[in-house]
Design an enzyme around this catalytic site. Sequence first.
Site, PDB file in Angstrom:
ATOM      1  N   LYS A  71      45.544  21.523  17.536  1.00 37.63           N
ATOM      2  CA  LYS A  71      45.466  21.904  15.931  1.00 37.63           C
ATOM      3  C   LYS A  71      44.724  23.364  16.088  1.00 37.63           C
ATOM      4  O   LYS A  71      45.235  24.140  15.492  1.00 37.63           O
ATOM      5  CB  LYS A  71      44.747  20.981  14.873  1.00 37.63           C
ATOM      6  CG  LYS A  71      45.938  19.624  14.385  1.00 37.63           C
ATOM      7  CD  LYS A  71      45.143  18.786  13.537  1.00 37.63           C
ATOM      8  CE  LYS A  71      46.362  17.892  13.121  1.00 37.63           C
ATOM      9  NZ  LYS A  71      45.705  16.878  12.154  1.00 37.63           N
ATOM     10  N   ASP A 107      46.262  19.238   5.948  1.00 39.47           N
ATOM     11  CA  ASP A 107      45.373  18.280   5.433  1.00 39.47           C
ATOM     12  C   ASP A 107      44.234  18.440   4.915  1.00 39.47           C
ATOM     13  O   ASP A 107      43.675  17.578   4.197  1.00 39.47           O
ATOM     14  CB  ASP A 107      44.721  18.393   7.536  1.00 39.47           C
ATOM     15  CG  ASP A 107      45.888  17.439   8.384  1.00 39.47           C
ATOM     16  OD1 ASP A 107      46.673  17.045   8.345  1.00 39.47           O
ATOM     17  OD2 ASP A 107      45.239  18.134   9.130  1.00 39.47           O
TER      18      ASP A 107
HETATM   19  P1  NAP Z   1      40.898  17.194  17.576  1.00 40.73           P
HETATM   20  O1  NAP Z   1      41.401  18.239  16.757  1.00 40.73           O
HETATM   21  O2  NAP Z   1      41.210  16.685  18.745  1.00 40.73           O
HETATM   22  O3  NAP Z   1      39.118  16.953  17.445  1.00 40.73           O
HETATM   23  C1  NAP Z   1      39.257  15.603  17.615  1.00 40.73           C
HETATM   24  C2  NAP Z   1      37.639  15.577  17.885  1.00 40.73           C
HETATM   25  O4  NAP Z   1      36.624  13.918  17.644  1.00 40.73           O
HETATM   26  C3  NAP Z   1      36.643  16.088  18.749  1.00 40.73           C
HETATM   27  O5  NAP Z   1      35.108  16.353  17.415  1.00 40.73           O
HETATM   28  C4  NAP Z   1      35.872  15.216  19.819  1.00 40.73           C
HETATM   29  O6  NAP Z   1      35.027  15.494  20.233  1.00 40.73           O
HETATM   30  C5  NAP Z   1      36.285  14.316  18.744  1.00 40.73           C
HETATM   31  N1  NAP Z   1      36.170  12.740  19.630  1.00 40.73           N
HETATM   32  C6  NAP Z   1      37.572  12.373  20.385  1.00 40.73           C
HETATM   33  N2  NAP Z   1      36.921  11.496  21.147  1.00 40.73           N
HETATM   34  C7  NAP Z   1      36.133  11.247  20.981  1.00 40.73           C
HETATM   35  C8  NAP Z   1      34.938   9.542  21.292  1.00 40.73           C
HETATM   36  N3  NAP Z   1      34.887   9.243  22.398  1.00 40.73           N
HETATM   37  N4  NAP Z   1      33.021   9.758  21.073  1.00 40.73           N
HETATM   38  C9  NAP Z   1      33.323  10.434  20.130  1.00 40.73           C
HETATM   39  N5  NAP Z   1      33.613  12.163  19.152  1.00 40.73           N
HETATM   40  C10 NAP Z   1      35.222  11.776  19.882  1.00 40.73           C
HETATM   41  O7  NAP Z   1      41.410  16.219  16.952  1.00 40.73           O
HETATM   42  P2  NAP Z   1      41.517  16.068  15.217  1.00 40.73           P
HETATM   43  O8  NAP Z   1      43.092  16.565  15.126  1.00 40.73           O
HETATM   44  O9  NAP Z   1      40.642  16.542  15.051  1.00 40.73           O
HETATM   45  O10 NAP Z   1      41.882  14.380  14.881  1.00 40.73           O
HETATM   46  C11 NAP Z   1      40.681  13.814  14.995  1.00 40.73           C
HETATM   47  C12 NAP Z   1      41.334  12.585  14.033  1.00 40.73           C
HETATM   48  O11 NAP Z   1      41.811  12.636  13.019  1.00 40.73           O
HETATM   49  C13 NAP Z   1      42.289  11.658  14.455  1.00 40.73           C
HETATM   50  O12 NAP Z   1      41.947  10.080  15.043  1.00 40.73           O
HETATM   51  C14 NAP Z   1      43.493  11.716  13.930  1.00 40.73           C
HETATM   52  O13 NAP Z   1      44.586  10.759  14.036  1.00 40.73           O
HETATM   53  C15 NAP Z   1      43.077  12.024  12.761  1.00 40.73           C
HETATM   54  N6  NAP Z   1      42.877  13.093  11.823  1.00 40.73           N
HETATM   55  C16 NAP Z   1      44.213  11.935  10.499  1.00 40.73           C
HETATM   56  C17 NAP Z   1      44.593  12.617   9.609  1.00 40.73           C
HETATM   57  C18 NAP Z   1      45.494  12.180   8.277  1.00 40.73           C
HETATM   58  O14 NAP Z   1      46.428  11.576   8.144  1.00 40.73           O
HETATM   59  N7  NAP Z   1      45.145  10.229   7.915  1.00 40.73           N
HETATM   60  C19 NAP Z   1      44.725  13.835   9.566  1.00 40.73           C
HETATM   61  C20 NAP Z   1      44.250  14.302  10.639  1.00 40.73           C
HETATM   62  C21 NAP Z   1      43.840  13.698  11.646  1.00 40.73           C
HETATM   63  P3  NAP Z   1      34.031  16.832  20.776  1.00 40.73           P
HETATM   64  O15 NAP Z   1      34.426  17.860  20.846  1.00 40.73           O
HETATM   65  O16 NAP Z   1      33.280  16.590  21.175  1.00 40.73           O
HETATM   66  O17 NAP Z   1      34.968  16.085  22.283  1.00 40.73           O
END
Ligand code: NAP
Length: 291
Positions: A71, A107
């Site tokens: 994103k 979002d």
């Molecule tokens: P992203 O930009 O890749 O960010 C991921 C975040 O999660 C980062 O802060 C990362 O930390 C952290 N993270 C990943 N693996 C981790 C772990 N094992 N332990 C601790 N922290 C961890 O992804 P995103 O787009 O923000 O999405 C994040 C989540 O929200 C996903 O599961 C996605 O499916 C969900 N989401 C859902 C919706 C919905 O409509 N329901 C919408 C958007 C997102 P680091 O910076 O340390 O890597």
Amino acid sequence: MKLSSQTSALGLFGCPISHSISPAIQQAALDYYDLSVRYSLWPTKSESLANEIEKLRSHEYLGANVTIPYKQTVITYLDGMDPFSKEIGAVNTIVKNGSKLIGYNTDADAFIRGIKELANFDPIGKDVLILGAGGAARAAVFGLLKEQVGSITVANRNLKRANMLVEDLKYRLTKVNAMTLDAQAVDFREAIARADLIVNATPIGMRFGDFPFHSPLPSEMIPKNVLVSDMVYVPTETPLLNQAKRAGAKVLGGFPMLIFQGASAFELWMERKAPIDVMINAGEMALAELG
Ligand code: NAP
């Protein structure tokens, strides 16, 4: 938006996305209007993201959704962004304007709509703890800023990334704080205790992710008088939500946000009202099929 005589294409960029139910939700909406458009999953490795985005310029593509982990990185490959997505610094929807690729963020409003309409949470003056500092966390905090939230604490595995997000918030809110997401750390435990709203914007607890049976919080720490919102939608009751329920807290899963962000993306691409009920039904069926 003008459709050509051949089938047009929309899709979702991300990795991993095999579990995503976005195709079911979007295809149901497209079929409802009998549109000759196919929405597909486009699993993409980071090294091929630039090329894959470039392909969107050809006439059969109408746009795309973008999810974890692109994103923020996708912004480099776009020609422009709407003002709110620029402020957030994250894009989950790409819309074609001629051959130009314009980024949007649906979002943020979807997240706010969920907590306000479905959990009856009024963000004004509230203390919020966000777990994660990626694209989804950015959307949530900038949405909350518009709602005059009182304070925001960003807890992330990578502290540098949490600090970067807090730097971007500082000019809008004085009470902002970054810390490491570490269940043993005193400052993290204090942030949990004083929060009115705790949001999981990490993939921890996601069934098809690396930590399907984990929760980002120590269960004994969840206060009773808090709303716990998990953006993860598979399973519908994540380990975090299960813990929060047992602690007597209010809970909200990620499904409503998924529907609301998808509906807004549909409206941007197709310039017509999203059939929300159709999308909810399709989403629920797809979730049931996942088991
Ligand atoms: P992203 O930009 O890749 O960010 C991921 C975040 O999660 C980062 O802060 C990362 O930390 C952290 N993270 C990943 N693996 C981790 C772990 N094992 N332990 C601790 N922290 C961890 O992804 P995103 O787009 O923000 O999405 C994040 C989540 O929200 C996903 O599961 C996605 O499916 C969900 N989401 C859902 C919706 C919905 O409509 N329901 C919408 C958007 C997102 P680091 O910076 O340390 O890597």
